[in-house]
Design a protein around this motif. Structure first.
Motif, PDB file in Angstrom:
ATOM      1  N   GLY A  50      34.938  -7.937  22.442  1.00  0.00           N
ATOM      2  CA  GLY A  50      33.959  -8.514  21.537  1.00  0.00           C
ATOM      3  C   GLY A  50      33.156  -7.465  20.788  1.00  0.00           C
ATOM      4  N   ASN A  51      32.344  -7.958  19.858  1.00  0.00           N
ATOM      5  CA  ASN A  51      31.570  -7.058  19.008  1.00  0.00           C
ATOM      6  C   ASN A  51      30.222  -7.701  18.712  1.00  0.00           C
ATOM      7  OD1 ASN A  51      30.523  -5.553  16.752  1.00  0.00           O
ATOM      8  ND2 ASN A  51      32.601  -4.824  16.344  1.00  0.00           N
ATOM      9  N   PRO A  52      29.123  -6.990  18.947  1.00  0.00           N
ATOM     10  CA  PRO A  52      27.799  -7.570  18.682  1.00  0.00           C
ATOM     11  C   PRO A  52      27.583  -7.942  17.223  1.00  0.00           C
ATOM     12  CG  PRO A  52      27.641  -5.206  19.131  1.00  0.00           C
ATOM     13  CD  PRO A  52      29.029  -5.618  19.483  1.00  0.00           C
ATOM     14  N   ALA A  53      28.381  -7.366  16.331  1.00  0.00           N
ATOM     15  CA  ALA A  53      28.234  -7.682  14.910  1.00  0.00           C
ATOM     16  C   ALA A  53      28.527  -9.147  14.613  1.00  0.00           C
ATOM     17  CB  ALA A  53      29.149  -6.788  14.078  1.00  0.00           C
ATOM     18  N   PHE A  54      29.311  -9.803  15.482  1.00  0.00           N
ATOM     19  CA  PHE A  54      29.666 -11.201  15.274  1.00  0.00           C
ATOM     20  C   PHE A  54      28.672 -12.165  15.917  1.00  0.00           C
ATOM     21  CE2 PHE A  54      33.911  -9.040  15.113  1.00  0.00           C
ATOM     22  CZ  PHE A  54      34.115  -9.228  13.763  1.00  0.00           C
ATOM     23  N   GLY A  55      27.636 -11.629  16.556  1.00  0.00           N
ATOM     24  CA  GLY A  55      26.621 -12.484  17.156  1.00  0.00           C
ATOM     25  C   GLY A  55      27.085 -13.136  18.440  1.00  0.00           C
ATOM     26  N   SER A  91      18.606 -14.863  26.791  1.00  0.00           N
ATOM     27  CA  SER A  91      19.901 -14.519  27.376  1.00  0.00           C
ATOM     28  C   SER A  91      20.749 -13.845  26.321  1.00  0.00           C
ATOM     29  CB  SER A  91      20.603 -15.782  27.910  1.00  0.00           C
ATOM     30  OG  SER A  91      20.709 -16.761  26.884  1.00  0.00           O
ATOM     31  N   GLY A  92      21.731 -13.083  26.758  1.00  0.00           N
ATOM     32  CA  GLY A  92      22.532 -12.374  25.776  1.00  0.00           C
ATOM     33  C   GLY A  92      23.787 -11.781  26.363  1.00  0.00           C
ATOM     34  N   ILE A  93      24.512 -11.097  25.489  1.00  0.00           N
ATOM     35  CA  ILE A  93      25.771 -10.458  25.865  1.00  0.00           C
ATOM     36  C   ILE A  93      25.616  -8.950  25.793  1.00  0.00           C
ATOM     37  CG2 ILE A  93      28.228 -10.216  25.334  1.00  0.00           C
ATOM     38  CD1 ILE A  93      27.478 -13.011  26.261  1.00  0.00           C
ATOM     39  N   ASN A  94      26.078  -8.286  26.844  1.00  0.00           N
ATOM     40  CA  ASN A  94      26.166  -6.830  26.855  1.00  0.00           C
ATOM     41  C   ASN A  94      27.612  -6.466  26.535  1.00  0.00           C
ATOM     42  OD1 ASN A  94      25.813  -4.066  27.349  1.00  0.00           O
ATOM     43  ND2 ASN A  94      26.189  -4.311  29.548  1.00  0.00           N
ATOM     44  N   PHE A  95      27.858  -6.049  25.295  1.00  0.00           N
ATOM     45  CA  PHE A  95      29.209  -5.710  24.849  1.00  0.00           C
ATOM     46  C   PHE A  95      29.516  -4.277  25.300  1.00  0.00           C
ATOM     47  CE2 PHE A  95      27.707  -8.951  21.893  1.00  0.00           C
ATOM     48  CZ  PHE A  95      28.775  -9.832  21.868  1.00  0.00           C
ATOM     49  N   LEU A  96      30.276  -4.156  26.387  1.00  0.00           N
ATOM     50  CA  LEU A  96      30.463  -2.870  27.041  1.00  0.00           C
ATOM     51  C   LEU A  96      31.157  -1.843  26.153  1.00  0.00           C
ATOM     52  CD1 LEU A  96      31.462  -4.109  30.596  1.00  0.00           C
ATOM     53  CD2 LEU A  96      29.358  -2.925  29.958  1.00  0.00           C
ATOM     54  N   ARG A  97      32.297  -2.205  25.609  1.00  0.00           N
ATOM     55  CA  ARG A  97      33.054  -1.205  24.846  1.00  0.00           C
ATOM     56  C   ARG A  97      32.340  -0.825  23.556  1.00  0.00           C
ATOM     57  NH1 ARG A  97      37.275   1.655  25.229  1.00  0.00           N
ATOM     58  NH2 ARG A  97      37.676   0.774  27.280  1.00  0.00           N
ATOM     59  N   GLN A  98      31.591  -1.746  22.975  1.00  0.00           N
ATOM     60  CA  GLN A  98      30.873  -1.461  21.737  1.00  0.00           C
ATOM     61  C   GLN A  98      29.484  -0.868  21.980  1.00  0.00           C
ATOM     62  OE1 GLN A  98      32.088  -1.722  18.636  1.00  0.00           O
ATOM     63  NE2 GLN A  98      34.068  -2.389  19.427  1.00  0.00           N
ATOM     64  N   ALA A  99      29.072  -0.789  23.241  1.00  0.00           N
ATOM     65  CA  ALA A  99      27.768  -0.216  23.601  1.00  0.00           C
ATOM     66  C   ALA A  99      26.636  -0.885  22.826  1.00  0.00           C
ATOM     67  CB  ALA A  99      27.744   1.296  23.379  1.00  0.00           C
ATOM     68  N   GLY A 100      26.646  -2.219  22.819  1.00  0.00           N
ATOM     69  CA  GLY A 100      25.594  -2.948  22.123  1.00  0.00           C
ATOM     70  C   GLY A 100      25.279  -4.249  22.823  1.00  0.00           C
ATOM     71  N   ARG A 101      24.103  -4.780  22.540  1.00  0.00           N
ATOM     72  CA  ARG A 101      23.676  -6.035  23.146  1.00  0.00           C
ATOM     73  C   ARG A 101      23.110  -6.953  22.059  1.00  0.00           C
ATOM     74  NH1 ARG A 101      23.977  -2.138  26.011  1.00  0.00           N
ATOM     75  NH2 ARG A 101      22.660  -1.039  24.516  1.00  0.00           N
ATOM     76  N   THR A 102      23.359  -8.232  22.221  1.00  0.00           N
ATOM     77  CA  THR A 102      22.770  -9.239  21.343  1.00  0.00           C
ATOM     78  C   THR A 102      22.056 -10.244  22.231  1.00  0.00           C
ATOM     79  OG1 THR A 102      24.557  -8.974  19.727  1.00  0.00           O
ATOM     80  CG2 THR A 102      23.198 -10.943  19.547  1.00  0.00           C
ATOM     81  N   ILE A 103      20.766 -10.436  21.967  1.00  0.00           N
ATOM     82  CA  ILE A 103      19.930 -11.289  22.806  1.00  0.00           C
ATOM     83  C   ILE A 103      19.499 -12.523  22.015  1.00  0.00           C
ATOM     84  CG2 ILE A 103      17.878 -11.372  24.274  1.00  0.00           C
ATOM     85  CD1 ILE A 103      19.905  -9.311  25.176  1.00  0.00           C
ATOM     86  N   SER A 104      19.489 -13.667  22.675  1.00  0.00           N
ATOM     87  CA  SER A 104      19.124 -14.927  22.033  1.00  0.00           C
ATOM     88  C   SER A 104      17.612 -15.005  21.820  1.00  0.00           C
ATOM     89  CB  SER A 104      19.562 -16.104  22.911  1.00  0.00           C
ATOM     90  OG  SER A 104      18.722 -16.199  24.060  1.00  0.00           O
TER      91      SER A 104
END
Length: 281
Positions: free
Chosen positions: A181-186, A213-226
């Protein structure tokens, strides 16, 4: 493929939320995406060997499992990212081939970055520093949203939360680790899962004043929080959302009169694609 053993698969005497539970985010997602897949996986319990699973990405799955363990050790044992990573690398030294180990090693820096993000999170919230951090938290509630043990026969909704962070000001952040996944896609696609985790943490563990709550995108080293959900919203809005979503899924089955095949873009990732031709086999 020999499917003769499906002749002995159980016949559903009752198709209700209670009969087909206990529910989890993945179980609900499966029923919503394709009731036939749900039947094969959870009712008939058909097991497919890895070599027959088509395009299912076992590399990402296995490396993702190892990465989860790194973060769990880092949080629960208060280890540095490098020390936790090296412990897991040692555990998987005979399980991973050279390609898998190289792929896994590529996550070392991103997990170090995640550890630093946790530090920055605390520094940015002097009024509400982290009171409690729990990794791989298994929770369950009954149909009335009362807490029960994870393996209880009364469990109606349950799940395992990758990381729960509670703060001294009564706030909470829940994170789910995703290898892809990618944090750019929300995180719109992931919100049903995250909403369920919010309900489980609030009713199955401890009520909070507000939660994100949110996703920790491991390979992309990014997080998106609601956005933040306050206590009233969790208790009055998310509970209604859950019941409405469940009703919609079962209404579709009742209308069709069967556990029907449903084609979608997710078919290419289905473990049963080798035995399914548009639901005809």
């Amino acid at each position: 493929m020999d499917l003769s053993y499906l002749a002995d698969a159980p016949v559903l005497a009752e198709i209700t939320p209670e009969a087909l539970g206990p529910w989890s985010p993945s179980r609900m997602k499966c029923l919503e995406k394709c009731p036939l897949q749900f039947y094969l996986k959870y009712i008939a319990k058909v097991s497919i060997p890895d070599e027959e699973m088509g395009d299912v990405d076992t590399l990402n799955r296995d490396v993702g499992t190892a990465a989860h363990l790194v973060i769990e050790l880092m949080i629960q044992k208060n280890l540095t990212a490098n020390d936790a990573f090296d412990m897991v690398k040692h555990i998987y030294r005979t399980r991973f081939n050279e390609e898998e180990m190289e792929y896994f090693e590529g996550l070392r820096q991103t997990i170090r970055e995640f550890k630093y993000w946790l530090f920055q999170l605390e520094e940015s919230r002097p009024e509400g520093r982290i009171k409690d951090a729990i990794a791989e938290l298994e929770l369950a509630v009954d149909k009335n949203f009362l807490p029960v043990p994870y393996d209880s026969p009364k469990a109606f909704l349950r799940g395992s939360i990758d990381l729960k962070l509670d703060f001294f000001d009564g706030g909470r952040i829940l994170l789910d680790h995703k290898h892809g996944g990618n944090p750019a896609f929300g995180i719109k696609y992931h919100m049903p899962q995250l909403n369920i985790y919010t309900l489980l943490a609030h009713f199955g563990h401890e009520a909070c004043k507000y939660s994100s709550s949110g996703i920790n995108f491991l390979r992309q080293a990014g997080r998106t929080i609601s956005p933040t959900a306050h206590r009233d919203e969790i208790e009055k809005v998310l509970t209604v959302w859950f019941h409405n979503r469940m009703k919609k899924m079962f209404d579709a089955i009742y209308d069709a009169g069967e556990m029907f095949y449903k084609r979608s873009s997710m078919c290419q990732y289905c473990e049963f694609q080798a035995m399914c031709v548009n639901g005809k086999r």
